[in-house]
Design an enzyme around this catalytic site. Structure first.
Site, mmCIF file in Angstrom:
data_model
loop_
_atom_site.group_PDB
_atom_site.id
_atom_site.type_symbol
_atom_site.label_atom_id
_atom_site.label_comp_id
_atom_site.label_asym_id
_atom_site.label_seq_id
_atom_site.Cartn_x
_atom_site.Cartn_y
_atom_site.Cartn_z
ATOM 1 N N ASN A 1 2.126 5.517 3.932
ATOM 2 C CA ASN A 1 2.231 4.270 3.159
ATOM 3 C C ASN A 1 1.967 3.015 3.997
ATOM 4 O O ASN A 1 1.544 1.988 3.447
ATOM 5 C CB ASN A 1 3.636 4.207 2.531
ATOM 6 C CG ASN A 1 3.988 2.823 2.034
ATOM 7 O OD1 ASN A 1 3.546 2.404 0.956
ATOM 8 N ND2 ASN A 1 4.759 2.079 2.819
ATOM 9 N N TYR B 1 -10.445 -3.706 4.428
ATOM 10 C CA TYR B 1 -9.249 -3.130 3.794
ATOM 11 C C TYR B 1 -9.658 -2.147 2.693
ATOM 12 O O TYR B 1 -9.180 -1.006 2.650
ATOM 13 C CB TYR B 1 -8.392 -4.262 3.215
ATOM 14 C CG TYR B 1 -7.191 -3.797 2.430
ATOM 15 C CD1 TYR B 1 -6.042 -3.330 3.067
ATOM 16 C CD2 TYR B 1 -7.189 -3.833 1.032
ATOM 17 C CE1 TYR B 1 -4.938 -2.910 2.341
ATOM 18 C CE2 TYR B 1 -6.091 -3.419 0.297
ATOM 19 C CZ TYR B 1 -4.960 -2.956 0.958
ATOM 20 O OH TYR B 1 -3.865 -2.529 0.231
ATOM 21 N N ALA C 1 -12.469 -0.595 2.337
ATOM 22 C CA ALA C 1 -13.144 0.576 2.922
ATOM 23 C C ALA C 1 -12.117 1.585 3.436
ATOM 24 O O ALA C 1 -12.275 2.797 3.259
ATOM 25 C CB ALA C 1 -14.070 0.132 4.053
ATOM 26 N N LYS D 1 -9.147 1.995 2.282
ATOM 27 C CA LYS D 1 -8.449 2.593 1.138
ATOM 28 C C LYS D 1 -9.329 3.624 0.426
ATOM 29 O O LYS D 1 -8.847 4.644 -0.061
ATOM 30 C CB LYS D 1 -7.985 1.491 0.179
ATOM 31 C CG LYS D 1 -6.905 0.594 0.774
ATOM 32 C CD LYS D 1 -5.675 1.406 1.137
ATOM 33 C CE LYS D 1 -4.567 0.601 1.767
ATOM 34 N NZ LYS D 1 -3.388 1.397 2.083
ATOM 35 N N ILE E 1 1.038 -4.899 -7.000
ATOM 36 C CA ILE E 1 2.488 -4.672 -6.984
ATOM 37 C C ILE E 1 3.151 -5.837 -6.237
ATOM 38 O O ILE E 1 2.665 -6.260 -5.184
ATOM 39 C CB ILE E 1 2.831 -3.336 -6.265
ATOM 40 C CG1 ILE E 1 1.936 -2.169 -6.754
ATOM 41 C CG2 ILE E 1 4.310 -3.011 -6.413
ATOM 42 C CD1 ILE E 1 2.088 -1.752 -8.183
ATOM 43 N N GLY F 1 5.826 3.036 7.106
ATOM 44 C CA GLY F 1 5.938 1.691 6.537
ATOM 45 C C GLY F 1 7.105 1.581 5.581
ATOM 46 O O GLY F 1 6.987 1.010 4.498
ATOM 47 N N SER G 1 -5.476 2.239 -2.783
ATOM 48 C CA SER G 1 -5.372 0.975 -3.536
ATOM 49 C C SER G 1 -6.490 0.934 -4.573
ATOM 50 O O SER G 1 -7.561 1.520 -4.368
ATOM 51 C CB SER G 1 -5.526 -0.217 -2.594
ATOM 52 O OG SER G 1 -5.743 -1.396 -3.343
HETATM 53 N N1 LIG Z 1 1.489 -4.425 -2.782
HETATM 54 C C1 LIG Z 1 0.423 -4.056 -3.457
HETATM 55 O O1 LIG Z 1 0.033 -4.657 -4.480
HETATM 56 C C2 LIG Z 1 -0.387 -2.871 -3.016
HETATM 57 C C3 LIG Z 1 -1.435 -2.447 -3.827
HETATM 58 C C4 LIG Z 1 -2.181 -1.345 -3.448
HETATM 59 C C5 LIG Z 1 -1.885 -0.677 -2.283
HETATM 60 N N2 LIG Z 1 -0.865 -1.112 -1.490
HETATM 61 C C6 LIG Z 1 -0.605 -0.351 -0.262
HETATM 62 O O2 LIG Z 1 0.735 0.076 -0.270
HETATM 63 C C7 LIG Z 1 1.232 0.169 1.071
HETATM 64 C C8 LIG Z 1 2.514 -0.639 1.200
HETATM 65 O O3 LIG Z 1 2.222 -1.987 0.867
HETATM 66 P P1 LIG Z 1 3.350 -3.098 0.677
HETATM 67 O O4 LIG Z 1 2.834 -4.045 -0.322
HETATM 68 O O5 LIG Z 1 4.682 -2.449 0.503
HETATM 69 O O6 LIG Z 1 3.260 -3.815 2.123
HETATM 70 P P2 LIG Z 1 4.356 -4.583 2.985
HETATM 71 O O7 LIG Z 1 5.501 -5.025 2.157
HETATM 72 O O8 LIG Z 1 3.583 -5.600 3.749
HETATM 73 O O9 LIG Z 1 4.877 -3.431 3.994
HETATM 74 C C9 LIG Z 1 3.973 -2.867 4.927
HETATM 75 C C10 LIG Z 1 4.640 -1.769 5.724
HETATM 76 O O10 LIG Z 1 3.643 -1.272 6.662
HETATM 77 C C11 LIG Z 1 4.144 -1.391 7.988
HETATM 78 N N3 LIG Z 1 3.106 -1.819 8.942
HETATM 79 C C12 LIG Z 1 2.334 -2.938 8.882
HETATM 80 N N4 LIG Z 1 1.587 -3.045 10.011
HETATM 81 C C13 LIG Z 1 1.910 -1.968 10.786
HETATM 82 C C14 LIG Z 1 1.508 -1.536 12.075
HETATM 83 N N5 LIG Z 1 0.642 -2.232 12.834
HETATM 84 N N6 LIG Z 1 2.022 -0.381 12.563
HETATM 85 C C15 LIG Z 1 2.918 0.325 11.841
HETATM 86 N N7 LIG Z 1 3.356 -0.050 10.623
HETATM 87 C C16 LIG Z 1 2.872 -1.186 10.107
HETATM 88 C C17 LIG Z 1 5.203 -2.496 7.934
HETATM 89 O O11 LIG Z 1 6.120 -2.297 9.017
HETATM 90 P P3 LIG Z 1 6.780 -3.594 9.758
HETATM 91 O O12 LIG Z 1 7.808 -4.114 8.791
HETATM 92 O O13 LIG Z 1 7.354 -3.035 11.002
HETATM 93 O O14 LIG Z 1 5.651 -4.559 9.993
HETATM 94 C C18 LIG Z 1 5.821 -2.266 6.547
HETATM 95 O O15 LIG Z 1 6.822 -1.285 6.621
HETATM 96 C C19 LIG Z 1 0.097 -0.342 1.968
HETATM 97 O O16 LIG Z 1 -0.643 0.744 2.464
HETATM 98 C C20 LIG Z 1 -0.749 -1.157 1.024
HETATM 99 O O17 LIG Z 1 -2.083 -1.231 1.441
HETATM 100 C C21 LIG Z 1 -0.103 -2.199 -1.837
#
Ligand SMILES: NC(=O)c1ccc[n+]([C@@H]2O[C@H](COP(=O)([O-])OP(=O)(O)OC[C@H]3O[C@@H](n4cnc5c(N)ncnc54)[C@H](OP(=O)(O)O)[C@@H]3O)[C@@H](O)[C@H]2O)c1
Length: 240
Positions: A80, A145, A147, A149, A182, A10, A132
């Site tokens: 990630n 989601y 679950a 995490k 974030i 990701g 998360s």
């Molecule tokens: N943002 C927050 O506040 C937050 C908080 C806690 C945890 N997290 C966790 O941190 C991680 C990154 O989150 P983010 O906020 O940076 O998310 P994001 O900006 O939406 O980026 C998600 C990434 O995951 C990839 N992805 C999504 N669906 C996919 C699929 N079907 N197959 C393969 N790759 C896929 C996307 O690739 P594509 O671009 O190709 O779709 C992208 O690179 C996630 O695991 C999220 O649950 C985020």
């Protein structure tokens, strides 16, 4: 100096891209996204490996390709990639449930399985799973989601114990981090009223930035963190 090889899933945007940028000076990176077009920024010297983790055949091929092309040299994995579809469980279509289980949990499990084989042979390695805050607290309309995490925290703790049980000679660490709120595309869709409510619950009085997480990951990956293992690290400005 040895440039260790690190897979970041990701890595096309958000946290994954920030982690990639932070690590790029020190490590050789294998960057993943669901498809090649997802990458809008190039990080020189990095390798790209794409797969839609919601598709089990693509996930299986990704693991095979990872082992074939980079296996022997793989030093670390940052699991990630993640996806969320927020809604009440009774309105959640099964395909969304399957996608969250597969992208957020099955993919880290299968990639960890691939990595552990290599780490066992090399007698070293690090896995960091991006969990998360909601994996601990729960959150309405994010049941599946949350679950997945929570599953990543248990996976990390179990795998750290498993690595130790397999051999005393291994230097293999497995841990998870739990970011709070974030600012990324994933959180951009949250309604303003909900965001204000969440902000009021953060003692740091601000939302997290991708670099807050990237900096922590760089430390946790480094040898300076060699005694941090089998645990979950919160990066949330005090939000609980
Ligand atoms: N943002 C927050 O506040 C937050 C908080 C806690 C945890 N997290 C966790 O941190 C991680 C990154 O989150 P983010 O906020 O940076 O998310 P994001 O900006 O939406 O980026 C998600 C990434 O995951 C990839 N992805 C999504 N669906 C996919 C699929 N079907 N197959 C393969 N790759 C896929 C996307 O690739 P594509 O671009 O190709 O779709 C992208 O690179 C996630 O695991 C999220 O649950 C985020």
């Amino acid at each position: 100096m040895e440039r260790k090889k690190v897979l970041i899933t990701g890595a096309s945007k958000g946290l994954g891209l920030a982690i990639a940028k932070r690590l790029s000076a020190e490590y050789t990176l294998i960057l993943h996204a669901s498809k090649p077009e997802s990458f809008v920024e190039e990080i020189s010297g990095s390798h790209v490996l794409c797969a839609d983790f919601a598709d089990s055949d693509q996930l299986a091929n990704f693991c095979k390709q990872l082992k074939k092309e980079h296996g022997d040299e793989l030093y670390a994995v940052i699991n990630n990639a993640g996806v969320t579809f927020d809604k009440p469980l009774n309105f959640q279509p099964e395909r969304e449930i399957d996608a969250m289980l597969s992208v957020n949990l099955k993919a880290p499990i299968m990639i960890s399985k691939t990595a552990m084989k290599v780490f066992g042979l090399n007698k070293r390695g690090v896995i960091i799973n991006i969990s998360s805050v909601v994996g601990e607290t729960g959150h309405a309309f994010q049941s599946v989601y949350a679950a997945t995490k929570a599953g990543l925290v248990a996976l990390s703790k179990s795998l750290a114990q498993e690595a130790a049980a397999l051999s005393n000679e291994h230097e293999i660490r497995v841990l998870s981090v739990s970011p709070g709120f974030i600012e990324t595309d994933m959180t951009a869709v949250i309604p303003e009223t909900e965001k204000e409510k969440i902000l009021g619950m953060i003692p740091a009085k601000r939302f997290g930035k991708v670099d807050d997480v990237a900096e922590a990951i760089a430390y946790l990956l480094s040898d300076k963190a060699s005694y941090i293992n089998g645990t979950n690290i919160h990066i949330n400005g005090g939000l609980i």
